[in-house]
Write a protein that holds these residues in place. Structure first.
Motif, PDB file in Angstrom:
ATOM      1  N   PRO A  14       0.839  -1.195   0.000  1.00  0.00           N
ATOM      2  CA  PRO A  14       0.000   0.000   0.000  1.00  0.00           C
ATOM      3  C   PRO A  14       0.877   1.249   0.000  1.00  0.00           C
ATOM      4  N   GLY A  15       0.598   2.168  -0.916  1.00  0.00           N
ATOM      5  CA  GLY A  15       1.357   3.414  -0.953  1.00  0.00           C
ATOM      6  C   GLY A  15       2.612   3.358  -1.805  1.00  0.00           C
ATOM      7  N   ALA A  16       2.876   2.228  -2.460  1.00  0.00           N
ATOM      8  CA  ALA A  16       4.104   2.099  -3.261  1.00  0.00           C
ATOM      9  C   ALA A  16       4.081   2.989  -4.496  1.00  0.00           C
ATOM     10  N   GLY A  62      -8.264  -5.238   5.837  1.00  0.00           N
ATOM     11  CA  GLY A  62      -8.134  -6.684   5.572  1.00  0.00           C
ATOM     12  C   GLY A  62      -8.389  -6.954   4.097  1.00  0.00           C
ATOM     13  N   LEU A  63      -8.205  -8.186   3.676  1.00  0.00           N
ATOM     14  CA  LEU A  63      -8.464  -8.519   2.274  1.00  0.00           C
ATOM     15  C   LEU A  63      -9.889  -9.030   2.102  1.00  0.00           C
ATOM     16  N   VAL A  64     -10.521  -8.607   1.029  1.00  0.00           N
ATOM     17  CA  VAL A  64     -11.839  -9.110   0.656  1.00  0.00           C
ATOM     18  C   VAL A  64     -11.649 -10.564   0.191  1.00  0.00           C
ATOM     19  N   LEU A  68     -14.981 -13.189  -4.091  1.00  0.00           N
ATOM     20  CA  LEU A  68     -15.704 -11.936  -4.382  1.00  0.00           C
ATOM     21  C   LEU A  68     -14.894 -11.037  -5.315  1.00  0.00           C
ATOM     22  N   VAL A  69     -13.605 -10.890  -5.005  1.00  0.00           N
ATOM     23  CA  VAL A  69     -12.755 -10.031  -5.838  1.00  0.00           C
ATOM     24  C   VAL A  69     -12.637 -10.622  -7.239  1.00  0.00           C
ATOM     25  N   LEU A  70     -12.527 -11.946  -7.287  1.00  0.00           N
ATOM     26  CA  LEU A  70     -12.390 -12.609  -8.595  1.00  0.00           C
ATOM     27  C   LEU A  70     -13.604 -12.384  -9.483  1.00  0.00           C
ATOM     28  N   GLY A  90      -3.378  -3.674  -7.873  1.00  0.00           N
ATOM     29  CA  GLY A  90      -3.965  -4.184  -6.624  1.00  0.00           C
ATOM     30  C   GLY A  90      -4.551  -5.576  -6.749  1.00  0.00           C
ATOM     31  N   PHE A  91      -4.334  -6.219  -7.852  1.00  0.00           N
ATOM     32  CA  PHE A  91      -4.771  -7.601  -8.069  1.00  0.00           C
ATOM     33  C   PHE A  91      -3.710  -8.308  -8.888  1.00  0.00           C
ATOM     34  N   PRO A  92      -3.301  -9.530  -8.544  1.00  0.00           N
ATOM     35  CA  PRO A  92      -3.735 -10.330  -7.406  1.00  0.00           C
ATOM     36  C   PRO A  92      -3.035  -9.905  -6.114  1.00  0.00           C
ATOM     37  N   ARG A  93      -3.600 -10.358  -4.997  1.00  0.00           N
ATOM     38  CA  ARG A  93      -3.059 -10.021  -3.683  1.00  0.00           C
ATOM     39  C   ARG A  93      -2.802 -11.249  -2.834  1.00  0.00           C
ATOM     40  N   THR A  94      -3.177 -12.406  -3.328  1.00  0.00           N
ATOM     41  CA  THR A  94      -2.894 -13.664  -2.618  1.00  0.00           C
ATOM     42  C   THR A  94      -2.446 -14.675  -3.675  1.00  0.00           C
ATOM     43  N   SER A 140      -7.648  12.137  -8.912  1.00  0.00           N
ATOM     44  CA  SER A 140      -6.208  12.456  -8.905  1.00  0.00           C
ATOM     45  C   SER A 140      -5.697  12.369  -7.468  1.00  0.00           C
ATOM     46  N   SER A 141      -4.440  11.910  -7.349  1.00  0.00           N
ATOM     47  CA  SER A 141      -3.865  11.713  -6.023  1.00  0.00           C
ATOM     48  C   SER A 141      -2.837  12.800  -5.725  1.00  0.00           C
ATOM     49  N   PHE A 142      -2.898  13.349  -4.511  1.00  0.00           N
ATOM     50  CA  PHE A 142      -1.946  14.373  -4.078  1.00  0.00           C
ATOM     51  C   PHE A 142      -1.328  13.933  -2.754  1.00  0.00           C
ATOM     52  N   PHE A 146       4.645  15.846  -0.409  1.00  0.00           N
ATOM     53  CA  PHE A 146       5.446  15.446  -1.581  1.00  0.00           C
ATOM     54  C   PHE A 146       4.883  15.970  -2.900  1.00  0.00           C
ATOM     55  N   SER A 147       3.566  16.086  -3.023  1.00  0.00           N
ATOM     56  CA  SER A 147       2.988  16.644  -4.260  1.00  0.00           C
ATOM     57  C   SER A 147       1.704  17.387  -3.868  1.00  0.00           C
ATOM     58  N   ALA A 148       1.907  18.490  -3.148  1.00  0.00           N
ATOM     59  CA  ALA A 148       0.781  19.240  -2.584  1.00  0.00           C
ATOM     60  C   ALA A 148      -0.016  19.948  -3.682  1.00  0.00           C
ATOM     61  N   GLY A 204      12.014   8.013  -4.863  1.00  0.00           N
ATOM     62  CA  GLY A 204      12.556   9.007  -5.797  1.00  0.00           C
ATOM     63  C   GLY A 204      11.427   9.732  -6.492  1.00  0.00           C
ATOM     64  N   LYS A 205      11.792  10.556  -7.464  1.00  0.00           N
ATOM     65  CA  LYS A 205      10.778  11.373  -8.153  1.00  0.00           C
ATOM     66  C   LYS A 205       9.832  10.498  -8.970  1.00  0.00           C
ATOM     67  N   ILE A 206       8.549  10.844  -8.941  1.00  0.00           N
ATOM     68  CA  ILE A 206       7.521  10.062  -9.633  1.00  0.00           C
ATOM     69  C   ILE A 206       7.872   9.902 -11.123  1.00  0.00           C
ATOM     70  N   GLU A 207       8.366  10.979 -11.749  1.00  0.00           N
ATOM     71  CA  GLU A 207       8.683  10.945 -13.194  1.00  0.00           C
ATOM     72  C   GLU A 207       9.856  10.005 -13.455  1.00  0.00           C
TER      73      GLU A 207
HETATM   74  P1  AP5 Z   1      -6.187  -0.534  -2.920  1.00  0.00           P
HETATM   75  O1  AP5 Z   1      -7.052   0.583  -3.304  1.00  0.00           O
HETATM   76  O2  AP5 Z   1      -5.635  -1.427  -3.975  1.00  0.00           O
HETATM   77  O3  AP5 Z   1      -5.049   0.058  -2.000  1.00  0.00           O
HETATM   78  P2  AP5 Z   1      -3.508  -0.337  -1.782  1.00  0.00           P
HETATM   79  O4  AP5 Z   1      -2.964  -1.498  -2.499  1.00  0.00           O
HETATM   80  O5  AP5 Z   1      -3.402  -0.390  -0.310  1.00  0.00           O
HETATM   81  O6  AP5 Z   1      -2.770   0.757  -2.508  1.00  0.00           O
HETATM   82  P3  AP5 Z   1      -2.955   2.274  -2.406  1.00  0.00           P
HETATM   83  O7  AP5 Z   1      -4.011   2.721  -3.354  1.00  0.00           O
HETATM   84  O8  AP5 Z   1      -3.126   2.731  -0.987  1.00  0.00           O
HETATM   85  O9  AP5 Z   1      -1.509   2.751  -2.819  1.00  0.00           O
HETATM   86  P4  AP5 Z   1      -0.798   2.858  -4.236  1.00  0.00           P
HETATM   87  O10 AP5 Z   1       0.305   1.865  -4.311  1.00  0.00           O
HETATM   88  O11 AP5 Z   1      -1.781   2.878  -5.350  1.00  0.00           O
HETATM   89  O12 AP5 Z   1      -0.116   4.283  -4.042  1.00  0.00           O
HETATM   90  P5  AP5 Z   1      -0.501   5.711  -4.653  1.00  0.00           P
HETATM   91  O13 AP5 Z   1      -0.080   5.770  -6.074  1.00  0.00           O
HETATM   92  O14 AP5 Z   1      -1.900   6.094  -4.330  1.00  0.00           O
HETATM   93  O15 AP5 Z   1      -6.959  -1.504  -1.894  1.00  0.00           O
HETATM   94  C1  AP5 Z   1      -7.716  -0.996  -0.812  1.00  0.00           C
HETATM   95  C2  AP5 Z   1      -8.410  -2.126  -0.082  1.00  0.00           C
HETATM   96  O16 AP5 Z   1      -9.327  -2.802  -0.989  1.00  0.00           O
HETATM   97  C3  AP5 Z   1      -7.515  -3.254   0.441  1.00  0.00           C
HETATM   98  O17 AP5 Z   1      -6.968  -2.936   1.698  1.00  0.00           O
HETATM   99  C4  AP5 Z   1      -8.503  -4.435   0.492  1.00  0.00           C
HETATM  100  O18 AP5 Z   1      -9.354  -4.334   1.598  1.00  0.00           O
HETATM  101  C5  AP5 Z   1      -9.341  -4.223  -0.759  1.00  0.00           C
HETATM  102  N1  AP5 Z   1      -8.781  -4.892  -1.946  1.00  0.00           N
HETATM  103  C6  AP5 Z   1      -8.330  -4.304  -3.090  1.00  0.00           C
HETATM  104  N2  AP5 Z   1      -7.891  -5.215  -3.972  1.00  0.00           N
HETATM  105  C7  AP5 Z   1      -8.078  -6.432  -3.368  1.00  0.00           C
HETATM  106  C8  AP5 Z   1      -7.795  -7.763  -3.760  1.00  0.00           C
HETATM  107  N3  AP5 Z   1      -7.216  -8.037  -4.958  1.00  0.00           N
HETATM  108  N4  AP5 Z   1      -8.098  -8.760  -2.905  1.00  0.00           N
HETATM  109  C9  AP5 Z   1      -8.671  -8.498  -1.717  1.00  0.00           C
HETATM  110  N5  AP5 Z   1      -8.956  -7.261  -1.270  1.00  0.00           N
HETATM  111  C10 AP5 Z   1      -8.659  -6.227  -2.088  1.00  0.00           C
HETATM  112  O19 AP5 Z   1       0.505   6.630  -3.807  1.00  0.00           O
HETATM  113  C11 AP5 Z   1       0.320   6.807  -2.406  1.00  0.00           C
HETATM  114  C12 AP5 Z   1       0.717   8.255  -2.013  1.00  0.00           C
HETATM  115  O20 AP5 Z   1       2.113   8.425  -2.246  1.00  0.00           O
HETATM  116  C13 AP5 Z   1       0.014   9.346  -2.830  1.00  0.00           C
HETATM  117  O21 AP5 Z   1      -0.219  10.445  -1.998  1.00  0.00           O
HETATM  118  C14 AP5 Z   1       1.033   9.706  -3.939  1.00  0.00           C
HETATM  119  O22 AP5 Z   1       0.880  11.056  -4.367  1.00  0.00           O
HETATM  120  C15 AP5 Z   1       2.345   9.477  -3.191  1.00  0.00           C
HETATM  121  N6  AP5 Z   1       3.430   9.032  -4.066  1.00  0.00           N
HETATM  122  C16 AP5 Z   1       3.369   8.161  -5.111  1.00  0.00           C
HETATM  123  N7  AP5 Z   1       4.587   7.976  -5.635  1.00  0.00           N
HETATM  124  C17 AP5 Z   1       5.446   8.726  -4.899  1.00  0.00           C
HETATM  125  C18 AP5 Z   1       6.848   8.941  -4.949  1.00  0.00           C
HETATM  126  N8  AP5 Z   1       7.618   8.370  -5.857  1.00  0.00           N
HETATM  127  N9  AP5 Z   1       7.397   9.770  -4.000  1.00  0.00           N
HETATM  128  C19 AP5 Z   1       6.619  10.372  -3.074  1.00  0.00           C
HETATM  129  N10 AP5 Z   1       5.279  10.205  -2.988  1.00  0.00           N
HETATM  130  C20 AP5 Z   1       4.703   9.391  -3.896  1.00  0.00           C
END
Ligand code: AP5
Length: 223
Positions: A14-16, A62-64, A68-70, A90-94, A140-142, A146-148, A204-207
């Motif tokens: 999450p957050g990668a 937690g994971l769904v 259901l996800v499938l 975000g898929f697959p996760r297991t 859009s994500s901010f 880091f990217s206000a 590092g930088k998003i770009e």
């Molecule tokens: P999901 O929505 O998939 O969330 P996640 O995997 O936890 O990923 P995130 O969306 O939080 O992070 P991201 O990697 O997309 O990062 P982002 O680009 O936004 O899943 C949510 C929930 O749904 C799960 O917990 C589960 O319950 C359920 N679920 C979903 N899929 C499932 C599955 N397959 N099976 C079962 N359950 C499932 O970036 C994050 C932040 O960092 C942003 O603010 C961004 O601006 C910043 N950022 C990005 N890159 C950089 C960088 N290089 N430097 C600095 N900041 C950066």
């Protein structure tokens, strides 16, 4: 030589930056982003039966359940806009989801081209997620640091209000990271064994990260 259909997985904690990179890939390669997280949040927002069933899993981090996800993913992947390739975010996760995906793609005759594993240490993930803000309209994500956005709490792209995801509280993030390490990280070995894995440094930088992602993508579409 015919080009390979670039069916791609963005794998990472999450957050990668999976969503951030996926949106940039959509713009550049004109293939859709299939985010199971977005699909589940849309189901919750619409108060559908599926949404009511999955709400507690998503808000607690937690994971769904796999079946259901499938079912959601299977329906989405069959849509016409996926015929020229897609980005799974975000898929697959297991391992169970990965095995089901493998079977599904064999049935469809369009195997995966690559899995991009984006790596970022846990402490940076916590900083990123606690500061993330998302546009209520265009998604859009901010990030507060880091990217206000140019104007506080307002989207730079469409002017709508920004919000914080319910699962971006510190407590839920801790659980999401635990779940990732226990249930999703084993997919790195799974895809390494299938010679599909590419590792991308996610700090590092998003770009700059996008440049590395595109190098891999361009290599796939050339081969
Ligand atoms: P999901 O929505 O998939 O969330 P996640 O995997 O936890 O990923 P995130 O969306 O939080 O992070 P991201 O990697 O997309 O990062 P982002 O680009 O936004 O899943 C949510 C929930 O749904 C799960 O917990 C589960 O319950 C359920 N679920 C979903 N899929 C499932 C599955 N397959 N099976 C079962 N359950 C499932 O970036 C994050 C932040 O960092 C942003 O603010 C961004 O601006 C910043 N950022 C990005 N890159 C950089 C960088 N290089 N430097 C600095 N900041 C950066």
């Amino acid at each position: 030589m015919s080009k390979r259909v670039p069916n791609l997985i963005l794998l990472g904690p999450p957050g990668a930056g999976k969503g951030t990179q996926a949106k940039m890939l959509v713009d550049r390669y004109r293939i859709p982003q299939l985010s199971t997280g977005d699909m589940l949040r849309a189901a919750i927002a619409s108060a559908s039966e599926l949404g009511k069933t999955v709400q507690s899993y998503v808000t607690s981090g937690g994971l769904v359940p796999d079946e259901l996800v499938l079912s959601v993913l299977r329906e989405r992947i069959a849509a016409p806009d996926c015929s020229a390739g897609y980005i799974l975010d975000g898929f697959p996760r297991t391992v169970g989801q990965a095995e089901s995906l493998e079977k599904l793609l064999i049935e469809r005759g369009s195997p995966l081209a690559a899995v991009l594993s984006i790596t970022v240490p846990d402490q940076e993930l916590i900083d990123r997620l606690t500061g993330r803000r998302i546009c209520t309209k265009c998604s859009s994500s901010f990030h507060l640091l880091f990217s206000a956005p140019k104007v506080a709490d307002v989207c730079d792209h469409c002017g709508a209000a920004l919000y914080q995801r319910k699962d971006d509280s510190r407590e839920v993030i801790t659980n999401r990271l635990k779940v990732y390490h226990e249930q999703t990280a084993p997919l790195i070995k799974f895809y390494q064994e299938r010679k599909l894995l590419h590792t991308v440094e996610g700090r590092g930088k998003i770009e700059m990260i996008f440049g590395a992602v595109c190098d891999i993508m361009d290599g796939l579409t050339r081969s």
